[in-house]
Design an enzyme around this catalytic site. Structure first.
Site, PDB file in Angstrom:
ATOM      1  N   GLU A  44      22.634  39.716 -32.429  1.00 45.98           N
ATOM      2  CA  GLU A  44      23.272  39.920 -33.740  1.00 45.98           C
ATOM      3  C   GLU A  44      23.235  38.632 -34.561  1.00 45.98           C
ATOM      4  O   GLU A  44      23.542  37.544 -34.041  1.00 45.98           O
ATOM      5  CB  GLU A  44      24.736  40.323 -33.476  1.00 45.98           C
ATOM      6  CG  GLU A  44      25.553  40.639 -34.705  1.00 45.98           C
ATOM      7  CD  GLU A  44      26.948  41.166 -34.337  1.00 45.98           C
ATOM      8  OE1 GLU A  44      27.316  41.101 -33.137  1.00 45.98           O
ATOM      9  OE2 GLU A  44      27.674  41.638 -35.231  1.00 45.98           O
ATOM     10  N   LYS A 111      25.111  46.996 -40.321  1.00 44.11           N
ATOM     11  CA  LYS A 111      26.140  47.356 -39.336  1.00 44.11           C
ATOM     12  C   LYS A 111      27.190  48.272 -39.962  1.00 44.11           C
ATOM     13  O   LYS A 111      27.694  47.996 -41.044  1.00 44.11           O
ATOM     14  CB  LYS A 111      26.782  46.073 -38.806  1.00 44.11           C
ATOM     15  CG  LYS A 111      27.742  46.247 -37.657  1.00 44.11           C
ATOM     16  CD  LYS A 111      28.208  44.867 -37.140  1.00 44.11           C
ATOM     17  CE  LYS A 111      29.115  44.951 -35.942  1.00 44.11           C
ATOM     18  NZ  LYS A 111      29.482  43.596 -35.433  1.00 44.11           N
ATOM     19  N   CYS A 147      26.123  45.720 -32.095  1.00 40.54           N
ATOM     20  CA  CYS A 147      27.362  45.426 -31.361  1.00 40.54           C
ATOM     21  C   CYS A 147      28.421  46.539 -31.451  1.00 40.54           C
ATOM     22  O   CYS A 147      28.261  47.584 -30.840  1.00 40.54           O
ATOM     23  CB  CYS A 147      27.910  44.078 -31.823  1.00 40.54           C
ATOM     24  SG  CYS A 147      28.841  43.196 -30.536  1.00 40.54           S
ATOM     25  N   SER A 173      28.673  39.495 -28.435  1.00 41.06           N
ATOM     26  CA  SER A 173      29.876  40.031 -27.806  1.00 41.06           C
ATOM     27  C   SER A 173      30.546  38.942 -26.988  1.00 41.06           C
ATOM     28  O   SER A 173      29.993  38.474 -26.006  1.00 41.06           O
ATOM     29  CB  SER A 173      29.483  41.212 -26.913  1.00 41.06           C
ATOM     30  OG  SER A 173      30.592  41.645 -26.169  1.00 41.06           O
ATOM     31  N   GLY A 289      45.991  12.839 -10.770  1.00 42.54           N
ATOM     32  CA  GLY A 289      46.256  13.186  -9.386  1.00 42.54           C
ATOM     33  C   GLY A 289      46.731  14.625  -9.236  1.00 42.54           C
ATOM     34  O   GLY A 289      46.923  15.115  -8.131  1.00 42.54           O
ATOM     35  N   GLY A 290      46.887  15.302 -10.379  1.00 37.49           N
ATOM     36  CA  GLY A 290      47.298  16.713 -10.351  1.00 37.49           C
ATOM     37  C   GLY A 290      46.093  17.637 -10.439  1.00 37.49           C
ATOM     38  O   GLY A 290      44.957  17.190 -10.638  1.00 37.49           O
ATOM     39  N   ILE A 291      46.390  18.913 -10.307  1.00 40.30           N
ATOM     40  CA  ILE A 291      45.288  19.869 -10.161  1.00 40.30           C
ATOM     41  C   ILE A 291      44.579  20.178 -11.484  1.00 40.30           C
ATOM     42  O   ILE A 291      43.370  20.430 -11.496  1.00 40.30           O
ATOM     43  CB  ILE A 291      45.789  21.174  -9.484  1.00 40.30           C
ATOM     44  CG1 ILE A 291      44.604  22.034  -9.053  1.00 40.30           C
ATOM     45  CG2 ILE A 291      46.757  21.930 -10.380  1.00 40.30           C
ATOM     46  CD1 ILE A 291      44.948  23.098  -8.050  1.00 40.30           C
ATOM     47  N   SER A 293      43.912  18.192 -14.144  1.00 44.45           N
ATOM     48  CA  SER A 293      42.904  17.190 -14.491  1.00 44.45           C
ATOM     49  C   SER A 293      41.798  17.151 -13.434  1.00 44.45           C
ATOM     50  O   SER A 293      40.637  16.887 -13.753  1.00 44.45           O
ATOM     51  CB  SER A 293      43.534  15.807 -14.679  1.00 44.45           C
ATOM     52  OG  SER A 293      44.210  15.387 -13.512  1.00 44.45           O
ATOM     53  N   THR A 393      43.644  18.458 -20.675  1.00 41.62           N
ATOM     54  CA  THR A 393      43.630  19.079 -19.354  1.00 41.62           C
ATOM     55  C   THR A 393      44.728  20.120 -19.152  1.00 41.62           C
ATOM     56  O   THR A 393      44.860  20.669 -18.066  1.00 41.62           O
ATOM     57  CB  THR A 393      43.779  17.995 -18.258  1.00 41.62           C
ATOM     58  OG1 THR A 393      45.029  17.337 -18.455  1.00 41.62           O
ATOM     59  CG2 THR A 393      42.656  16.978 -18.327  1.00 41.62           C
ATOM     60  N   GLU A 398      51.316  26.144 -19.307  1.00 46.25           N
ATOM     61  CA  GLU A 398      52.011  25.042 -19.969  1.00 46.25           C
ATOM     62  C   GLU A 398      52.052  25.212 -21.484  1.00 46.25           C
ATOM     63  O   GLU A 398      53.084  25.036 -22.126  1.00 46.25           O
ATOM     64  CB  GLU A 398      51.295  23.719 -19.695  1.00 46.25           C
ATOM     65  CG  GLU A 398      51.386  23.207 -18.288  1.00 46.25           C
ATOM     66  CD  GLU A 398      50.534  21.958 -18.082  1.00 46.25           C
ATOM     67  OE1 GLU A 398      50.533  21.439 -16.959  1.00 46.25           O
ATOM     68  OE2 GLU A 398      49.862  21.509 -19.031  1.00 46.25           O
ATOM     69  N   LYS A 510      53.415  23.681 -31.485  1.00 43.81           N
ATOM     70  CA  LYS A 510      52.611  22.792 -30.637  1.00 43.81           C
ATOM     71  C   LYS A 510      51.201  23.326 -30.491  1.00 43.81           C
ATOM     72  O   LYS A 510      50.224  22.600 -30.591  1.00 43.81           O
ATOM     73  CB  LYS A 510      53.230  22.703 -29.229  1.00 43.81           C
ATOM     74  CG  LYS A 510      54.390  21.757 -29.106  1.00 43.81           C
ATOM     75  CD  LYS A 510      54.690  21.499 -27.623  1.00 43.81           C
ATOM     76  CE  LYS A 510      56.027  20.800 -27.466  1.00 43.81           C
ATOM     77  NZ  LYS A 510      56.405  20.601 -26.062  1.00 43.81           N
TER      78      LYS A 510
END
Lengths: 541, 541
Positions: A44, A111, A147, A173, A289-291, A293, A393, A398, A510
């Site tokens: 498309e 279309k 589409c 798509s 050190g966290g998951i 990142s 990250t 969050e 935020k």
């Protein structure tokens, strides 16, 4: 009636760069001619790329489209079916496909079904077409749809009633989890129901927050898949039609990916395309050190190679020693540039400067945010100095509840895990470890209880419900749009649900200032869930 | 045939809070009844507020709308014409108006023309209506239209051919410079042309980036204005119809505002509504001694009062003494809380931490950004500790070309001057000084050459063309959508135009993460100009 060969050009366009896109199309055309293809079909709006957003409103678009037509007119000996923007003399603008042979336009299709929900805004830009296009070539009757058209049963039925044997479908798509297989399953049913074959070509590549997975396919009128192209990979794929057997011969059928493999590859492609598409030499990210990142680092390395990735650990008083160890271990595992920058002096300097204003106010999240913003500023400093893109990250859990610091850990140009709930982050980390001989993410990063390490002995679960509960509520509220009452009725704790929904609603400000990131769900934040910031809606019924 | 009185309820809804909005409507209804009004008309979607965005997709909306109807059904002895969301049994959703008398619904009108351009996305949410609504009351024939409908000549003509004497128009028409008067002028022509009277009620108040100015009016069928309500002010306004003379008697006609007064009041209302609508106790901003922050401070004080405004000067080595003096002088003039926080120790601390990474790299914009980000982090710290909203102070010229620091001076929840070009900033500052006995903005702030003061003796014009030239190019490129070649053809320097357009295109990523701010132009960044970040469009033709 003759047998013939079709090329499906699953291309990744450069949005807005018509010249480059046409050049890429011409390369695929040459390759297809070498393969003796009789027809080549593109996605498309292939000349412009999808979605071009308000570039579609620029007055000179028409002039540029004419140049694209001129360049493609020079092609001989193969039929082209490609997407373009069709501006008519009565000032209507259509999302269109052209069928071209030896410089002659055999037909133009506008279309008919313009999606204007979810991530789509096509009614902002296009008028609706009202006519079918069918054409005969090599004794075979083709129809053309774009589409959304093929998802409208009435449109598909209408064209199937015109004795069309194969519908050529041009698509852009967007990906979401499970969508590649969902398309094939649904279209297989449709082909059987309407007794019609489908050649379905999809755009591939990342464009800002949208991922196009490709996964183009060909389905015979008995519902059998004759070709299934790989996901997340640019290239042309070929299928032969056997006029005697009256069907498309079985060609390459790429096996379906497992869910985690599919998501992982989607994120890798999206990240690579954003970095390269914006022209960055590499990326930088904060490794905690966290998951989150850890997973982001793995994706970055898989996307562009370890030599272009820089990781920085920025410990503070509350950073555990094992965090520093794990970050260093992973950086070493993956072979990326790694540096450590202690932030204590800077945070202390902020505190001293603010002391005359703060006086003896008790410590609260303000002090935690200072740590996060110091880290953000350091990353941006390194980015500004050396030109690397900052990857942020944070994950979807969050971001949903605002458990993140604006201008702190939210800093960055691309938020790789923006649409990935924390429970899926864990799954993806395990998946990534499972596909290499030695785990790239240290086991301890996956097994320790998550912590932002912004105060002594902090755990995420001090402020938030357990992630499986949180993600369950978030999914029902965001993806399923259930009301507060309906979520409680499903057995979740009333106070927890109330609090979570309040947090989601209050943190729109935020998210509005956060980096874009790749969409993998059916309700991503960036473009799809459009909520007011000043919002008086009271949860409840 | 009887004479009658109409109340125009120019209300500011709380988006999504149907209960509160209905309560507000009931108060106006009571007031109107005391004034012996026979009919009261409310703005478009008055029960929900406009635009509610994806709140319109929430499944429980229908239930809430039913509650609103129930509450309004109790009203006796006055005809109500109000806006609501109409969900039909065949799952269509309409932007509708109801005419209600003594609890009976006399008619429902579904909006026929759904704008889906500019800031509007109505086709995302609503189906199009196809029927006119006319009703007779007190011997007078009324028709009902909603906003865009009355701008469609064919729709207006159709209803005028049904012997309607007065069209009641419910509106949520966003403000832009000159729009209040433009509406009256255009509608006066229309009334004359169609020989029909118009009662036009518009929403008032700020909602995120959109400003609704109100400026409701009544126009007789000879084109004469009978009522013009004030702009930017909530309230009900009354007009009497004289059945003998067959016209609306002249009532309050608020004089048209001068352009700078209009813009200034628009910004003041939008700022106040955002602060109060989000529930902030007050605001904080960085005062630099420059004109942008000076004007922002004046607007903030006029919006919510000096006692709720905190200004902080954050000088660094390159800050001129006169900047500190002027900032202090203005803060004193305006009676706001004022503090000074030197940023040298923090910036030095950042530099020391980054030294091992930077080595002997020459100084560049990185170091300038550290100053801006230090200031941003200090403001956010003060905001987090005391709860005040950070106002960011950048203008449209800067944001267009990226002459601003992400996470630095761009920090904040509301960017008051986001849609105000620098040349207009100067005009507004002069205007503000002209309306008080003593100038609130020190004269020197207006007359000195603008500088970001991020390096020694820096002037904005070292990096940018003169602001009148810059704004001229930006206006043609952004508002008028001219191509690079066409702008050059208007007599601007080729290299300057090329550079400016490149900067605009390349800085989409910064704008995407910027705070929202009030829209006053016909092409504001926030919601209206939707450009991809990865953008291959090459300027030129």
């Amino acid at each position: 009636m003759k047998s013939f060969k079709i090329a499906l050009a699953q291309l990744s366009p450069q949005i807005g760069n018509i010249e480059v896109n046409v050049q890429k199309m011409l390369e695929q055309i040459n390759q297809a001619k070498q393969q003796k293809a009789d027809l080549i079909i593109f996605p498309e709006l292939s000349t412009l790329g999808y979605p071009a957003e308000d570039l579609l409103l620029r007055p000179s678009l028409n002039k540029r489209m004419e140049q694209a037509f001129k360049a493609l007119s020079a092609v001989k000996d193969i039929v082209l079916v490609f997407g373009f923007v069709h501006q008519t003399e009565d000032a209507q603008r259509y999302n269109s496909a052209a069928v071209m042979k030896d410089g002659q336009v055999l037909g133009i299709y506008n279309k008919q079904n313009l999606p204007n929900h979810s991530v789509f805004d096509e009614k902002r830009y296009f008028s609706e077409g009202h006519q079918h296009l069918i054409f005969e070539y090599l004794g075979h009757k083709f129809g053309v749809l774009i589409c959304e058209d093929v998802w409208s049963l009435s449109t598909a039925q209408q064209i199937s009633q015109l004795n069309v044997e194969t519908i050529l479908v041009l698509n852009a798509s967007p990906y979401e989890v499970g969508k590649p297989q969902h398309r094939v399953t649904t279209m297989s049913e449709l082909a059987k129901q309407l007794n019609i074959s489908l050649v379905y070509v999809n755009q591939v590549g990342g464009q800002d927050d949208l991922i196009f997975d490709g996964t183009s396919f060909v389905i015979n009128n008995d519902g059998q898949v004759a070709l299934q192209a790989p996901s997340f990979k640019e290239g042309s794929y070929y299928v032969d039609y056997d006029a005697t057997q009256k069907h498309y011969k079985t060609a390459e059928i790429t096996p379906v990916l497992d869910t985690m493999a599919e998501i992982y590859q989607a994120l890798v492609m999206a990240t690579r395309d954003y970095i390269q598409g914006c022209g960055f030499p590499g990326v930088i990210l904060g490794l905690s050190g966290g998951i989150d990142s850890a997973l982001t680092l793995a994706i970055a390395v898989d996307a562009i190679g370890a030599d272009k990735v820089q990781a920085v650990m920025m410990p503070y008083t509350y950073t555990a020693q094992i965090s520093v160890e794990d970050a260093a271990a992973q950086a070493k595992n993956m072979g990326v540039t790694f540096g450590i920058a202690e932030i204590n002096p800077i945070v202390n300097s902020f505190m001293q400067t603010l002391y005359p204003f703060f006086g003896n106010s008790p410590a609260d999240s303000t002090e935690e945010n200072l740590q996060a913003r110091t880290r953000g500023t350091l990353l941006m400093g390194l980015s500004n100095k050396f030109g690397n893109l900052v990857l942020s990250t944070g994950n979807k859990s969050e971001l949903s509840v605002g458990y993140c610091t604006l201008y702190g850990d939210m800093v960055g140009g691309y938020a790789v895990l923006k649409d990935v709930y924390k429970t899926i982050v864990f799954e993806l980390a395990k998946y990534r470890n499972s596909i290499s001989e030695t785990p790239v993410i240290p086991e301890r990063v996956i097994t320790r209880p998550p912590s932002a390490e912004l105060r002594p002995d902090q755990k995420d679960q001090d402020s938030l419900p357990a992630y499986d509960v949180l993600d369950g509520i978030l999914y029902l509220y965001i993806e399923e749009e259930l009301s507060q009452d309906d979520i409680i009725a499903k057995g979740f704790d009333k106070d927890v649900v109330t609090k979570v929904i309040q947090l989601v609603d209050r943190n729109e400000y935020k998210r509005r200032q956060g980096a874009i990131g790749p969409r993998i769900s059916s309700r991503a934040f960036t473009r799809e869930r459009r909520y007011p910031i000043m919002n008086g809606w009271i949860a409840g019924v």
